[in-house]
Motif scaffolding. Structure first.
Motif, short mmCIF file in Angstrom:
data_model
loop_
_atom_site.label_atom_id
_atom_site.label_comp_id
_atom_site.label_asym_id
_atom_site.label_seq_id
_atom_site.Cartn_x
_atom_site.Cartn_y
_atom_site.Cartn_z
N LEU A 57 3.58 -11.87 -0.79
CA LEU A 57 4.26 -12.75 -2.71
C LEU A 57 4.15 -11.69 -3.87
CD1 LEU A 57 -0.42 -14.01 -1.74
CD2 LEU A 57 2.50 -15.35 -1.77
N THR A 58 5.10 -12.70 -4.82
CA THR A 58 6.40 -12.22 -5.33
C THR A 58 5.36 -10.90 -6.17
OG1 THR A 58 7.47 -14.25 -5.02
CG2 THR A 58 8.24 -12.72 -7.06
N ARG A 59 4.16 -11.11 -6.97
CA ARG A 59 3.17 -10.98 -7.83
C ARG A 59 2.78 -10.08 -6.59
NH1 ARG A 59 -1.82 -10.65 -7.98
NH2 ARG A 59 -2.16 -10.91 -10.36
N ASN A 60 2.51 -9.57 -5.72
CA ASN A 60 2.46 -8.19 -4.96
C ASN A 60 3.08 -7.24 -4.34
OD1 ASN A 60 -0.48 -9.37 -5.43
ND2 ASN A 60 -0.89 -10.08 -3.47
N ALA A 61 4.68 -7.88 -3.50
CA ALA A 61 5.45 -7.48 -3.03
C ALA A 61 6.43 -6.57 -4.59
CB ALA A 61 6.30 -7.68 -2.67
N GLN A 62 6.56 -6.74 -5.14
CA GLN A 62 7.21 -5.92 -6.60
C GLN A 62 6.48 -5.11 -6.83
OE1 GLN A 62 9.18 -8.20 -9.24
NE2 GLN A 62 9.59 -9.96 -7.76
N PRO A 63 5.00 -4.79 -7.26
CA PRO A 63 4.60 -3.69 -7.93
C PRO A 63 4.60 -2.96 -7.20
CG PRO A 63 3.37 -5.45 -8.31
CD PRO A 63 4.65 -6.43 -7.92
N ALA A 64 3.66 -3.46 -5.85
CA ALA A 64 4.08 -2.41 -4.72
C ALA A 64 4.57 -1.63 -4.55
CB ALA A 64 3.15 -3.53 -3.36
N LEU A 65 6.13 -2.44 -3.71
CA LEU A 65 7.43 -1.81 -3.50
C LEU A 65 8.08 -0.51 -4.60
CD1 LEU A 65 8.80 -4.70 -1.78
CD2 LEU A 65 8.29 -2.46 -0.74
N MET A 66 7.44 -1.12 -5.94
CA MET A 66 7.59 0.34 -6.93
C MET A 66 7.15 1.49 -6.63
SD MET A 66 6.23 1.61 -10.03
CE MET A 66 5.35 0.58 -10.64
N ALA A 67 5.44 1.09 -6.56
CA ALA A 67 4.56 2.72 -6.00
C ALA A 67 4.59 2.73 -5.25
CB ALA A 67 3.04 1.71 -6.14
N THR A 68 5.56 2.64 -4.27
CA THR A 68 5.70 3.53 -2.91
C THR A 68 7.11 3.90 -2.88
OG1 THR A 68 5.07 1.67 -1.67
CG2 THR A 68 6.31 3.08 -0.24
N SER A 69 7.83 3.80 -3.71
CA SER A 69 9.39 4.36 -4.36
C SER A 69 9.08 5.75 -5.02
CB SER A 69 10.05 3.34 -4.89
OG SER A 69 10.98 2.61 -3.96
N MET A 70 8.20 5.08 -5.83
CA MET A 70 7.70 6.54 -7.00
C MET A 70 6.55 7.49 -6.04
SD MET A 70 8.92 5.78 -9.72
CE MET A 70 10.53 5.43 -8.46
#
Length: 313
Positions: A57-70
Motif C-alpha cells: 500500500l502506497t502509504r506504507n511502502a513509501q516510508p518503509a522503503l525510505m527507512a530501509t535506505s536510511m
C-alpha cells in the motif's frame, strides 16, 4: 573514482527488508525505531513480519522503503562511509526524499511524515479503478510519447517514468493506458505490462496530491543538501533548498527523468553508483543506460562490508 549514491522507489519493497541490517547495526535499528516514533505506529513490524499486500500500500511502502535506505546509510556510516563519499545523490520518485534525508536536507522524522502524507495523497488523488500504469519495454521515450498522445482521446495518458533506453512507464486514465499499451505492442514493443499499482503516479491526475505536498513542504524545515541532488524533474544537480522544495511538488505530476539523470551524472564523470536500500532495480537501469558504469547494491550487512571496502580502499 567519482561516485553517486542512489535510492530506490516504489516496487522494491519486500517483507523482511532491512531486518538483517537492524540485527547487525544498532544505528540501523535506531532508524526503524525513529520512523516508528515519527509515524506513531510500528511500521517496522509490518516491514519485517507483515503481509506484502499491506506493505505494498502506497502509504506504507513509501516510508518503509525510505527507512530501509536510511538504515543502510546508517550501517555504511558505522563502517566509516559518510555521505560526502559521494559527489551526487539521486533517488527514483520517493527515493528522492531518501536522498535528501541522507544528504542532511530533511530530518528522518520529517521525511517519514512527508512520505506517509505523500503516499496517502497520491492514493486518494484518483478514485480506485479509474487510473492505471503500464511498463512499455523495447520502445524508446520519443516513440512512447507519440503513442501516448495518439491513445489519449481526450483522457490523460503520459510517459511517467523514463527509466532506461528501452523501458518507459505510462500513467493516466485506465482506458487510455490500456489503449496506449495495445498501440505499443502494435508498434513493436517487446512487452506492455499493466502494473499492479493503486494509483496513476507521475501524471496530471496527481494534481490534488501535488497541492497537498505543496502545503506540507511549505511547513517543513529543509536545508541545502551537503551533496548535490540530481533531481527527477530536472535531470541535473541542484543544491538550493527552495528550488528543491518546488521540484518535489512538481515531481508528483512530473516525469521521473531517470535515464537523463544517469546520463547527466555520467557526463559529470561519475563512474560508480551505489544503490542504497532495497533491491537492485536501479542498478539494472543504470547498466542499461551506461554499460561502463559500475554498480553495487547496498541492502544487506554483506553488501555494506563490500561497499565500505570499495569506498574506503
Amino acid at each position: 573514482m567519482t561516485r553517486a549514491f542512489v535510492f530506490p522507489g516504489q516496487g522494491a519493497q519486500t517483507i523482511g527488508m532491512g531486518h538483517d541490517l537492524a540485527d547487525a547495526y544498532p544505528t540501523a535499528r535506531a532508524v526503524f525505531e525513529a520512523v516508528d516514533d515519527a509515524l506513531g505506529e510500528k511500521l517496522s513490524t509490518l516491514i519485517w513480519e507483515g503481509e506484502i499486500e499491506d506493505l505494498t500500500l502506497t502509504r506504507n511502502a513509501q516510508p518503509a522503503l525510505m527507512a530501509t535506505s536510511m538504515a543502510a546509510m546508517a550501517a555504511l556510516q558505522a563502517e566509516g562511509v559518510e555521505i560526502g563519499a559521494a559527489s551526487y545523490v539521486a533517488g527514483h520518485s520517493l527515493g528522492e526524499y531518501s536522498a535528501l534525508c541522507a544528504a542532511g536536507a530533511l530530518s528522518l522524522a520529517d521525511t517519514a511524515r512527508l512520505l506517509r502524507l505523500r503516499g496517502e495523497a497520491m492514493q486518494d488523488a484518483v478514485p480506485a479503478g479509474q487510473g492505471a500504469m503500464a511498463a512499455i519495454l523495447g520502445l524508446d521515450f520519443d516513440t512512447v510519447t507519440e503513442i501516448a498522445a495518439e491513445a489519449a482521446r481526450g483522457e490523460v495518458v503520459e510517459a511517467a517514468n523514463d527509466n532506461d533506453p528501452a523501458q518507459v512507464v505510462i500513467s493516466g486514465h485506465k482506458a487510455a493506458v490500456e489503449r496506449a499499451a495495445d498501440l505499443a505492442k502494435e508498434r513493436g514493443a517487446k512487452r506492455a505490462l499493466m502494473l499492479p499499482v493503486s494509483a496513476p503516479f507521475h501524471c496530471a491526475l496527481m494534481q490534488p496530491a501535488a497541492d497537498a505536498m505543496a502545503r506540507a513542504l511549505a511547513d517543513v524545515d529543509m536545508q541545502s543538501p551537503v551533496v548535490p541532488l540530481v533531481g527527477n524533474v530536472i535531470a541535473r544537480a541542484e543544491s538550493s533548498a527552495d528550488t528543491i522544495r518546488q521540484n518535489l511538488v512538481d515531481q508528483v505530476t512530473g516525469r521521473v527523468r531517470w535515464r537523463e539523470s544517469v546520463a547527466w551524472m555520467s557526463d559529470q564523470g561519475v563512474t560508480e553508483i551505489f544503490e542504497i536500500g532495497a533491491g537492485k532495480a536501479l542498478s539494472g537501469m543504470v547498466k542499461r543506460i551506461d554499460r561502463a558504469m559500475e554498480t553495487q547494491a547496498v541492502g544487506t550487512p554483506e553488501d555494506v562490508a563490500k561497499a565500505a571496502t570499495a569506498i574506503n580502499g
